[in-house]
Design a protein around this motif. Structure first.
Motif, PDB file in Angstrom:
ATOM      1  N   UNK A   1       2.033 -69.932  26.935  1.00 19.32           N
ATOM      2  CA  UNK A   1       1.793 -69.282  25.641  1.00 19.32           C
ATOM      3  C   UNK A   1       2.653 -68.024  25.599  1.00 19.32           C
ATOM      4  N   UNK A   2       3.559 -67.977  24.657  1.00 20.34           N
ATOM      5  CA  UNK A   2       4.457 -66.829  24.526  1.00 20.34           C
ATOM      6  C   UNK A   2       3.983 -65.942  23.381  1.00 20.34           C
ATOM      7  N   UNK A   3       3.923 -64.645  23.664  1.00 17.15           N
ATOM      8  CA  UNK A   3       3.464 -63.676  22.678  1.00 17.15           C
ATOM      9  C   UNK A   3       4.551 -62.623  22.487  1.00 17.15           C
ATOM     10  N   UNK A   4       4.975 -62.454  21.249  1.00 11.28           N
ATOM     11  CA  UNK A   4       5.915 -61.384  20.909  1.00 11.28           C
ATOM     12  C   UNK A   4       5.121 -60.229  20.320  1.00 11.28           C
ATOM     13  N   UNK A   5       5.205 -59.076  20.980  1.00 10.95           N
ATOM     14  CA  UNK A   5       4.433 -57.904  20.581  1.00 10.95           C
ATOM     15  C   UNK A   5       5.118 -57.163  19.434  1.00 10.95           C
ATOM     16  N   UNK A   6       4.393 -56.252  18.769  1.00  9.75           N
ATOM     17  CA  UNK A   6       5.004 -55.501  17.665  1.00  9.75           C
ATOM     18  C   UNK A   6       6.233 -54.698  18.073  1.00  9.75           C
ATOM     19  N   UNK A   7       6.319 -54.286  19.357  1.00 12.15           N
ATOM     20  CA  UNK A   7       7.503 -53.549  19.803  1.00 12.15           C
ATOM     21  C   UNK A   7       8.617 -54.491  20.260  1.00 12.15           C
ATOM     22  N   UNK A   8       8.477 -55.797  19.972  1.00 13.74           N
ATOM     23  CA  UNK A   8       9.472 -56.834  20.249  1.00 13.74           C
ATOM     24  C   UNK A   8       9.561 -57.216  21.722  1.00 13.74           C
ATOM     25  N   UNK A   9       8.703 -56.668  22.571  1.00 16.30           N
ATOM     26  CA  UNK A   9       8.646 -57.147  23.951  1.00 16.30           C
ATOM     27  C   UNK A   9       7.908 -58.479  23.966  1.00 16.30           C
TER      28      UNK A   9
END
Length: 400
Positions: A274-282
């Motif tokens: 499961x890949x998660x892209x955070x609001x800071x783009x990390x």
């Protein structure tokens, strides 16, 4: 003006043809009452009869073949290899005649348990009831026998999935089982643009009446996820559910227990993780049970080159072809700036945003910019929007 009958017209035409033939053969000694004339007319009549007979046979054969194909073969075909036949189950086929009189037939018994159908829709998974329409109403038949199980009585009905099918009755949607018994009543109001409601992994996606928000209903008719999500989708063959509420997303397992709690960012499955892209783009990576594998990973790394202040010259050779085809070479000295590699590398993270890192992998700047270019050995031009750019030094600090 006197009307000419068809009989008179063809009689005059025939006499004209006969007189023309008599004149033509008269040039070769033909006499109307002679033996030669008698033989010639017999031969002509015989040949004409044969030709007309052949034409009649061809016409009758073509007519019969057309009638057979259109009115018999298309409506009385029991051949499984017929291009209009669709396999349903063992010995059971659906024949689409294209005439609005389709039927289900048994290729072994040559029987047609269902006739005059408009269309059918196969069930999902292991379900055995096929949805059909008789032109007005919809019902269900057993795909293994072709026998009707639920008569055609619904204005709208959809395919079976996981033992249940959604149908419309009196303006509302309900679910029936394989006997036609109502299991879940008054799920939601029917809307003309509505697609069939199906169960997947034990749950059915239900929208609010305005179609803006979604929830999940179990087979008891209970809303196990309230209708407050703007987005719900299944993942990993319906073993996981990804949801979005406002600007936060989460992942639930098949029991609707959150394995990734609500957080801002985007979530998707990539090759068993499961890949998660955070609001800071990390970007973070979790396993399928929600255990964090890595809280910072990247998509790619590229070197950055810049033009040095030094000016060098090189000879540029070009060719020109004159009007007479002669090739002439010309050369000139061209000035250029040699390039060199900057100290830091650009790495690409979530949403294709870029940051800076050292050659040995230490992060200097988070992925904050859409594009990074080197303008000196340790100075970088960073694009934040299409028009806004800043200059950053080798420490990741904005140079003002």
């Amino acid at each position: 003006m006197k009307r000419v009958s068809a009989k008179l017209f063809f009689s005059v035409m025939w006499k004209g043809v006969c007189q023309s033939m008599e004149w033509f053969f008269g040039l070769f000694g033909y006499k109307k009452d002679g033996f030669y004339a008698w033989c010639l007319w017999r031969l002509f009549a015989t040949c004409t009869s044969i030709v007309l007979g052949i034409l009649a046979v061809v016409f009758v054969y073509s007519l019969c073949d057309t009638v057979y194909d259109k009115y018999y073969k298309d409506t009385h075909c029991y051949d499984p290899d017929c291009p209009r036949s669709e396999f349903i189950a063992k010995n059971i086929y659906y024949h689409d005649s294209g005439l609005g009189k389709n039927y289900v037939f048994n290729s072994q018994t040559k029987e047609r348990p269902l006739r005059n159908l408009s269309w059918i829709a196969m069930p999902r998974g292991a379900d055995s009831l096929v949805c059909f329409c008789d032109g007005e109403k919809r019902g269900y038949f057993n795909k293994n026998t072709g026998d009707v199980v639920v008569p055609a009585k619904f204005n709208h009905a959809w395919v079976f999935s996981e033992g249940l099918a959604s149908v419309e009755e009196n303006g509302s949607i309900k679910f029936i089982d394989g006997t036609g018994k109502t299991i879940i009543d008054n799920v939601t109001a029917y809307k003309p643009e509505m697609e069939g409601l199906l169960f997947h992994g034990g749950y059915c996606l239900i929208t609010t009446n305005d179609g803006e928000l979604y929830g999940l209903m179990n087979k008891k008719g209970e809303m196990v996820l309230p209708q407050e999500y703007s987005f719900i989708t299944s993942m990993d063959n319906y073993r996981l559910w990804s949801v979005k509420k406002g600007d936060e997303m989460a992942v639930f397992n098949k029991n609707l227990v959150p394995i990734i709690p609500h957080m801002k960012g985007s979530i998707y499955i990539d090759e068993g993780t499961i890949d998660v892209t955070m609001p800071d783009h990390t970007m973070r990576k979790y396993d399928m049970n929600g255990t964090l594998i890595n809280d910072f990973y990247i998509a790619s790394v590229r070197t950055l080159e810049y033009e040095k202040d030094e000016i060098l010259y090189r000879r540029s050779v070009s060719e020109e072809v004159s009007d007479d085809g002669e090739v002439k070479e010309s050369s000139e000295m061209v000035a250029y700036h040699p390039t060199a590699t900057a100290r830091l590398r650009a790495y690409v993270a979530g949403d294709s945003y870029e940051g800076l890192m050292t050659a040995d992998g230490h992060v200097v700047m988070m992925p904050l910019y859409k594009e990074i270019e080197a303008i000196d050995h340790d100075l970088y031009l960073c694009t934040s929007t299409n028009y806004d750019k800043v200059i950053v030094n080798g420490k990741g600090e904005i140079v003002k």
